[in-house]
Design a protein around this motif. Structure first.
Motif, short mmCIF file in Angstrom:
data_model
loop_
_atom_site.label_atom_id
_atom_site.label_comp_id
_atom_site.label_asym_id
_atom_site.label_seq_id
_atom_site.Cartn_x
_atom_site.Cartn_y
_atom_site.Cartn_z
N LYS A 1 0.83 -1.20 0.00
CA LYS A 1 0.00 0.00 0.00
C LYS A 1 0.86 1.25 0.00
N LEU A 2 1.94 1.20 0.84
CA LEU A 2 2.82 2.36 0.89
C LEU A 2 3.50 2.59 -0.46
N LYS A 3 3.91 1.49 -1.07
CA LYS A 3 4.54 1.62 -2.39
C LYS A 3 3.56 2.18 -3.41
N ILE A 4 2.32 1.69 -3.32
CA ILE A 4 1.30 2.21 -4.23
C ILE A 4 1.07 3.69 -3.99
N GLU A 5 0.97 4.07 -2.69
CA GLU A 5 0.77 5.47 -2.36
C GLU A 5 1.98 6.29 -2.80
N ASP A 6 3.17 5.71 -2.55
CA ASP A 6 4.37 6.44 -2.97
C ASP A 6 4.39 6.63 -4.48
N ILE A 7 3.99 5.57 -5.18
CA ILE A 7 3.96 5.67 -6.65
C ILE A 7 2.96 6.73 -7.09
N LYS A 8 1.78 6.71 -6.44
CA LYS A 8 0.77 7.71 -6.78
C LYS A 8 1.27 9.11 -6.48
N GLU A 9 1.86 9.27 -5.27
CA GLU A 9 2.36 10.59 -4.90
C GLU A 9 3.51 11.01 -5.80
N ALA A 10 4.35 10.01 -6.14
CA ALA A 10 5.46 10.36 -7.04
C ALA A 10 4.95 10.80 -8.40
N ASN A 11 3.93 10.11 -8.88
CA ASN A 11 3.34 10.51 -10.16
C ASN A 11 2.75 11.90 -10.07
N LYS A 12 2.05 12.16 -8.94
CA LYS A 12 1.48 13.49 -8.77
C LYS A 12 2.57 14.54 -8.69
N ALA A 13 3.65 14.18 -7.95
CA ALA A 13 4.74 15.14 -7.82
C ALA A 13 5.41 15.39 -9.15
N LEU A 14 5.59 14.31 -9.92
CA LEU A 14 6.21 14.48 -11.24
C LEU A 14 5.32 15.31 -12.15
N GLN A 15 4.02 15.06 -12.04
CA GLN A 15 3.10 15.85 -12.86
C GLN A 15 3.12 17.31 -12.44
N HIS B 1 7.37 10.26 3.47
CA HIS B 1 7.51 11.32 2.46
C HIS B 1 6.56 12.47 2.77
N CYS B 2 7.05 13.65 2.62
CA CYS B 2 6.17 14.82 2.65
C CYS B 2 5.50 14.92 1.29
N ARG B 3 4.17 14.94 1.28
CA ARG B 3 3.44 14.95 0.01
C ARG B 3 3.51 16.31 -0.71
N ASN B 4 4.11 17.28 -0.04
CA ASN B 4 4.21 18.60 -0.67
C ASN B 4 5.58 18.82 -1.31
N CYS B 5 6.66 18.55 -0.52
CA CYS B 5 8.00 18.80 -1.05
C CYS B 5 8.68 17.55 -1.57
N GLY B 6 8.20 16.36 -1.20
CA GLY B 6 8.77 15.12 -1.69
C GLY B 6 9.97 14.63 -0.90
N GLU B 7 10.41 15.37 0.13
CA GLU B 7 11.54 14.95 0.94
C GLU B 7 11.09 13.88 1.95
N LEU C 1 -3.95 19.30 -0.34
CA LEU C 1 -3.07 19.93 -1.33
C LEU C 1 -3.83 20.12 -2.64
N PRO C 2 -3.33 20.97 -3.52
CA PRO C 2 -4.01 21.16 -4.81
C PRO C 2 -4.14 19.86 -5.59
N ALA C 3 -3.11 18.99 -5.48
CA ALA C 3 -3.17 17.72 -6.21
C ALA C 3 -3.96 16.66 -5.46
N SER C 4 -4.30 16.93 -4.18
CA SER C 4 -5.02 15.94 -3.37
C SER C 4 -5.97 16.68 -2.43
N PRO C 5 -7.25 16.76 -2.79
CA PRO C 5 -8.21 17.43 -1.90
C PRO C 5 -8.30 16.75 -0.52
N LYS C 6 -7.99 15.46 -0.48
CA LYS C 6 -8.01 14.73 0.79
C LYS C 6 -6.75 15.07 1.58
N PRO C 7 -6.85 15.34 2.90
CA PRO C 7 -5.66 15.68 3.69
C PRO C 7 -4.60 14.57 3.62
N VAL C 8 -3.36 14.99 3.37
CA VAL C 8 -2.24 14.05 3.27
C VAL C 8 -1.12 14.52 4.18
#
Length: 236
Positions: free
Chosen positions: A148-162, A191-197, A210-217
């Protein structure tokens, strides 16, 4: 025949007669004295016999009374002995009953002990099975969480890349970006979902939409403060 002349009592004859009378009287006196001595001796013997008989009778009476007391004491002791023996017999009977009851209880306890050991062995086996199953479930849950974390990380990474953000890889971080504490089993990476660090849990225990995620992250403390400041300065 010529008559003899009468013989006159001469003084000699009178003396002989007197002596004879005295002798006869003395003999009688002696006999009387002897009889008196025999009587006195007989009376003394009788008195002594009576006294001795009385003493012996008293002694026998005392002996009889002593024997009677001894007999009474023996009868009392015998009664006590019989009562004591009866008490001992009763105690012995009770002890036998107790021993029989304890033997029965001991057999029951042995049976219960065997049953307990059997149940204990079954419990150990079931516990081992449960532990194995729990371990398998934990491993499965851990793998599921990691997935699940990997999936979330992948999703967040995709969002961050976008969104043009940099998403730091896990292997590239060994310390928290903010407090610089080293990561370990107890100090996990987040991971911070805003800065990616990558931060520890203490430095990223915040949630904001966040703008890319209306749900709190999850966001780090720095981004959290920055985003709150932006929101306060730009309420629209």
């Amino acid at each position: 025949m010529r008559n003899r002349p009468a013989v006159q009592n001469s003084p000699l004859i009178i003396s002989v007669q007197s002596l004879s009378s005295i002798y006869v009287g003395s003999a009688e006196v002696v006999e009387l004295q002897e009889a008196e001595r025999h009587r006195t001796s007989a009376e003394e013997g009788t008195r002594r016999f009576k006294l001795d008989f009385a003493n012996k009778a008293d002694s026998l009476q005392r002996q009889i009374e002593q024997r009677e007391r001894q007999l009474h004491q023996l009868e009392t002791d015998l009664k006590i002995e019989r009562e004591w023996r009866q008490t001992l017999q009763n105690d012995l009977d009770r002890e036998r009953d107790t021993v029989a009851q304890l033997s029965t209880e001991a057999l029951q306890i042995n049976g219960l002990k065997k049953e307990f050991h059997r149940l204990q062995d079954e419990n150990i086996q079931l516990k081992t099975i449960c532990e194995d199953q729990e371990q398998a479930l934990e491993e499965l849950g851990s793998k599921l969480s990691e997935s699940k974390l990997k999936i979330e990380d992948i999703k967040e990474a995709n969002k961050a890349l976008q969104g043009g953000q940099v998403w730091l890889k896990d292997k590239e971080a060994s310390h928290c970006k903010l407090c610089e504490k080293e990561f370990s089993i107890s100090r996990r990476k987040h991971h911070c979902r805003n800065c990616g660090e990558i931060f520890c849990n203490s430095c990223s225990d915040n949630e904001l939409p966040l703008p890319a995620s209306p749900k709190p992250v999850r966001v780090c403390d720095t981004c959290h403060a920055l985003l709150l400041q932006r929101c306060s300065s730009n309420p629209t």
